[in-house]
Design an enzyme around this catalytic site. Structure first.
Site, PDB file in Angstrom:
ATOM      1  N   GLU A 244      -4.607   7.506   6.763  1.00 58.36           N
ATOM      2  CA  GLU A 244      -5.552   6.458   6.361  1.00 58.36           C
ATOM      3  C   GLU A 244      -5.747   5.447   7.481  1.00 58.36           C
ATOM      4  O   GLU A 244      -6.867   5.007   7.759  1.00 58.36           O
ATOM      5  CB  GLU A 244      -5.046   5.750   5.107  1.00 58.36           C
ATOM      6  CG  GLU A 244      -5.200   6.529   3.828  1.00 58.36           C
ATOM      7  CD  GLU A 244      -4.960   5.653   2.609  1.00 58.36           C
ATOM      8  OE1 GLU A 244      -5.808   4.774   2.317  1.00 58.36           O
ATOM      9  OE2 GLU A 244      -3.911   5.824   1.963  1.00 58.36           O
TER      10      GLU A 244
ATOM     11  N   GLU B  24       2.160   1.799  -3.448  1.00 63.29           N
ATOM     12  CA  GLU B  24       1.119   2.348  -4.324  1.00 63.29           C
ATOM     13  C   GLU B  24       1.112   3.878  -4.242  1.00 63.29           C
ATOM     14  O   GLU B  24       1.032   4.568  -5.271  1.00 63.29           O
ATOM     15  CB  GLU B  24      -0.240   1.787  -3.909  1.00 63.29           C
ATOM     16  CG  GLU B  24      -1.433   2.421  -4.597  1.00 63.29           C
ATOM     17  CD  GLU B  24      -2.631   2.549  -3.681  1.00 63.29           C
ATOM     18  OE1 GLU B  24      -3.232   3.636  -3.644  1.00 63.29           O
ATOM     19  OE2 GLU B  24      -2.966   1.566  -2.983  1.00 63.29           O
ATOM     20  N   HIS B  25       1.192   4.425  -3.031  1.00 64.45           N
ATOM     21  CA  HIS B  25       1.213   5.879  -2.863  1.00 64.45           C
ATOM     22  C   HIS B  25       2.447   6.497  -3.512  1.00 64.45           C
ATOM     23  O   HIS B  25       2.367   7.532  -4.170  1.00 64.45           O
ATOM     24  CB  HIS B  25       1.194   6.231  -1.371  1.00 64.45           C
ATOM     25  CG  HIS B  25      -0.166   6.216  -0.770  1.00 64.45           C
ATOM     26  ND1 HIS B  25      -0.840   7.357  -0.414  1.00 64.45           N
ATOM     27  CD2 HIS B  25      -0.995   5.179  -0.460  1.00 64.45           C
ATOM     28  CE1 HIS B  25      -2.026   7.043   0.085  1.00 64.45           C
ATOM     29  NE2 HIS B  25      -2.135   5.725   0.079  1.00 64.45           N
TER      30      HIS B  25
ATOM     31  N   HIS C  70       0.829  -1.208   0.000  1.00 65.31           N
ATOM     32  CA  HIS C  70       0.000   0.000   0.000  1.00 65.31           C
ATOM     33  C   HIS C  70       0.864   1.258   0.000  1.00 65.31           C
ATOM     34  O   HIS C  70       0.570   2.230  -0.702  1.00 65.31           O
ATOM     35  CB  HIS C  70      -0.921  -0.027   1.227  1.00 65.31           C
ATOM     36  CG  HIS C  70      -1.780   1.176   1.356  1.00 65.31           C
ATOM     37  ND1 HIS C  70      -1.724   2.017   2.452  1.00 65.31           N
ATOM     38  CD2 HIS C  70      -2.705   1.707   0.521  1.00 65.31           C
ATOM     39  CE1 HIS C  70      -2.589   2.997   2.285  1.00 65.31           C
ATOM     40  NE2 HIS C  70      -3.205   2.833   1.130  1.00 65.31           N
TER      41      HIS C  70
END
Length: 780
Positions: A168, A91-92, A88
């Site tokens: 998040e 991905e950022h 994750h």
């Protein structure tokens, strides 16, 4: 204490876009197939590039767009405790610059071609989505490939992205449903990476170095570890050559998976001894109810459609099992939910029981086990054919959504292959799955989890053409908007029912939500299900309370019902819908069941972020004038029937239809859809901004994982200035959000801009952040 500041804020309106339907076009055959699929429908092709990247192409000439989705076969299922959240995080980072573009150039290049560029991380994959107008897709693919293969992850952006990911995580931890899920997966998949949260944890994210993530990137982001889907308006020969030129020039790699003693990743099966089935696991979460979870392990399956049919059987038996358990344990059982939880490493049938109190649990568990053990998982040929028709409808509907097709299907793509996705097109796949399913018997002992509400301090304060025509003089009184797409195999009928707030102020709170549920119950009767299945019809009647911002179907001023199906018999479909919806009056039994269902949802206490809820209630009273629909009488059955007679009438509807038929022929099909004559048009629901003539600040304290800050002011405007202010809003929003979210990494949820309401404008900034960042963000 956690701080929440209220100053001024905007309301976000969710707009539903009606998607057009289509059919497959040019004649292409698969370049690669297995024994299950020898030929493909027109317009669908499968290829494998020389570097190992697998490619699925689906032509849809009726769309003005093309969507490209790359699924990289790495997600949280391949992580360890030390790398949890790295997929994750990566991905950022891929949105922060490449060898040829810095971060701003990436954003600007996408904006210049009217593109939408986004990503999503899941268990077994990370998705990268690019959607552009058809004429710009080559440029869009070049940008996407640049990110996938040439990202440099600048060191100066690394800490900023850490902050965004931590935001998040903090948001997710405030949600009771997320707490339940984390507790559940940590038990079910003990010893496997599936037990870890996809977002990662505070400690793992904080410990990552740029070199750690870059090594992860170099290992997994190679073309032979990727699957690409292209959906939309293109010619296969042309787009395939572009795919080869753009994605095919990167060389394959040797993907190395982490091997840690005592730890399983990917498709490795965890040690069965790590689950104690004669043991009750107890956990806590921030909800209001005691939750009993029972998980019955079932064998792995081979049929691509096994899971879909399993859920059909469970859904059909859920109400019966719930009613039986509520009769046996009337003071204990509130609600029962049956579902499957399937993964490449373990499969379960799950039963979730909401409890009023923790009592007689052994008897309750035994009763559930007996009922599941007695279930027959066989389906009739008629049922199987119906499910195949519905699945084909869903497959065709997904092809209408180039921005989502890859995401919808990535799990099947990476875990079962391209053919598993295309199996929806072949009814025989459902018969194979049904043969496997009918042998299933629930005989294992359940794994038992009890999740109880956390102890609380009570003292704390809390490019194609389409024919479109509008008919306002239809004899029914309804306004009909018909869109013709002659390449379509689908029909979509959308009923917009006006003046919800006005009629609810006369007859009762939540009348539309209850009425829509009553209509849904009627359509789920055995007789109506047979008719719906005949046409492959699917329905949406109400918003989903567990999906954030899913408030399309019951907007404050209107209700919305969507029906979609196969366009083989348009006369039969619209005639059937007319017969069911015309002069609909709910039964008292339907009314009582609807009220019971929505009361049960409220009792579950899984509404998410408490701080955000408190904020929503506070800012509306500060920013807006008094709600004209706030005072509503108590809803009774008699009031609901009176409400239906005024609200759910053709003269109070705008009906939109997308189909392959001409607009005139569609309009004619509604000529007999007549009800009560139209009266004077009720007032439109409207809330105006207050003009606040002095500074107003509200600060509230509430325990929680999230804090919110909103700042703004309202001013009177000349309506002629509205277009210029809306353009200014876009510029301000981009600059403010880019600075605070992207550069500083201090707010994950963020909105900014100018909202226009009649002759007033609201200038605002809204931020969701961690509590420690609030004081840094308070406007001075």
């Amino acid at each position: 204490m956690k701080k929440i500041y209220f100053i001024l804020i905007n309301i976000l309106f969710v707009i539903s876009v009606i998607q057009a339907s289509q059919s497959f076009n040019p004649d292409t055959l698969s370049e690669k197939s297995d024994n299950r699929i020898q030929t493909l429908p027109k317009g669908i092709s499968i290829y494998e590039l020389d570097n190992g990247m697998q490619v699925l192409l689906i032509e849809n000439p009726a769309l003005p767009m093309v969507g490209v989705n790359v699924a990289v076969k790495v997600g949280s299922a391949y992580e360890t405790f030390s790398t949890s959240g790295m997929s994750h995080m990566l991905e950022h980072l891929l949105f922060n610059g490449t060898t040829t573009r810095n971060q701003k150039q990436l954003y600007d290049d996408v904006d210049m071609i009217g593109g939408y560029n986004n990503a999503h991380t899941d268990l077994y994959y990370t998705d990268y989505m690019m959607v552009t107008p058809a004429e710009n897709i080559i440029k869009g693919m070049e940008i996407q490939a640049d990110m996938l293969f040439n990202s440099i992850m600048p060191q100066e952006k690394f800490e900023k992205e850490k902050g965004i990911v931590l935001e998040e995580i903090s948001k997710s931890l405030a949600d009771p449903q997320e707490q339940l899920e984390r507790n559940t997966i940590s038990i079910l998949y003990n010893g496997h990476a599936l037990s870890l949260p996809t977002l990662g944890t505070y400690s793992t994210i904080k410990s990552f170095s740029r070199d750690d993530v870059n090594s992860f990137y170099k290992n997994y982001y190679v073309p032979n570890n990727m699957m690409l889907t292209v959906i939309g308006n293109f010619q296969t020969k042309d787009i395939l050559q572009s795919v080869k030129d753009i994605y095919g020039k990167s060389g394959p790699g040797n993907v190395k998976r982490d091997l840690t003693p005592g730890w399983n990743t990917g498709f490795q099966i965890p040690d069965a001894s790590l689950l104690q089935k004669d043991f009750t696991y107890n956990r806590f979460y921030d909800g209001k109810n005691i939750v009993l979870q029972l998980f019955y392990e079932i064998p792995q399956y081979s049929s691509a459609k096994f899971s879909e049919l399993l859920d059909v059987v469970l859904s059909r038996n859920q109400d019966t099992i719930q009613s039986s358990l509520q009769s046996e344990f009337p003071s204990i059982v509130k609600s029962v939910n049956l579902s499957s939880r399937l993964s490449p490493v373990k499969n379960f049938v799950g039963v979730v029981v909401m409890l009023a109190k923790e009592d007689s649990l052994d008897l309750l568990v035994n009763s559930v086990s007996k009922k599941l053990g007695a279930l027959s998982f066989g389906l009739s040929d008629e049922n199987i054919t119906s499910e195949a028709a519905i699945a084909q409808t869903d497959f065709l509907k997904n092809i209408e959504k180039p921005h989502m097709f890859g995401i919808y299907n990535s799990d099947a793509l990476v875990n079962r292959g391209i053919e598993a996705v295309l199996a929806s097109y072949y009814p025989e796949e459902y018969y194979k799955a049904a043969e496997e399913l009918k042998t299933l018997k629930i005989q294992s002992k359940p794994l038992v989890i009890i999740q109880s509400p956390s102890a609380k301090d009570e003292n704390v304060t809390v490019s194609t053409s389409a024919d479109i025509k509008q008919f306002k003089d239809n004899p029914s009184g309804a306004e009909v908007i018909a869109v013709q797409n002659d390449l379509s195999k689908l029909i979509a009928v959308h009923y917009l029912i006006k003046h919800k707030a006005y009629y609810e102020s006369k007859y009762g709170k939540d009348a539309a939500k209850i009425l829509h549920n009553c209509i849904e119950q009627r359509m789920q009767s055995d007789e109506n299900q047979k008719m719906s299945n005949k046409y492959g019809l699917t329905y949406v009647f109400n918003d989903n309370p567990f999906i954030p911002m899913d408030d399309i179907y019951l907007n404050p001023d209107f209700g919305y019902i969507r029906v979609e199906g196969l366009a083989d018999d348009l006369t039969g479909i619209i005639g059937y819908l007319n017969s069911q919806f015309l002069n609909f009056i709910p039964t008292e039994e339907e009314f009582n069941k609807a009220e019971e269902q929505f009361q049960g949802m409220g009792m579950m206490g899984m509404g998410g972020d408490k701080s955000k809820k408190m904020f929503d209630e506070t800012y509306k009273s500060l920013v807006y004038e008094t709600d004209p629909g706030a005072k509503k009488p108590e809803l009774t059955y008699d009031n609901l029937t009176a409400f239906s007679k005024e609200y759910f009438q053709p003269a109070n509807m705008i009906i939109s239809v997308v189909s392959p038929a001409s607009p005139e022929s569609i309009n004619n099909l509604f000529n007999n859809f007549t009800g009560n004559p139209a009266t004077d048009e009720p007032p439109v629901y409207s809330r105006s901004f207050r003009l606040i003539d002095k500074d107003t600040t509200i600060e509230k304290d509430l325990q929680g994982q999230r804090s919110y800050l909103f700042w703004g002011f309202t001013v009177p405007i000349d309506p002629k200035d509205a277009p210029a202010l809306q353009a200014l809003s876009l510029l301000l929003a981009d600059n403010i959000i880019f600075d605070i979210r992207e550069k500083q990494g201090m707010a994950y949820n963020m909105n900014a801009g100018i909202d226009i309401n009649n002759d007033k404008a609201l200038f605002y900034i809204s931020q969701g952040t961690r509590p420690e960042n609030v004081d840094k963000l308070v406007p001075q």
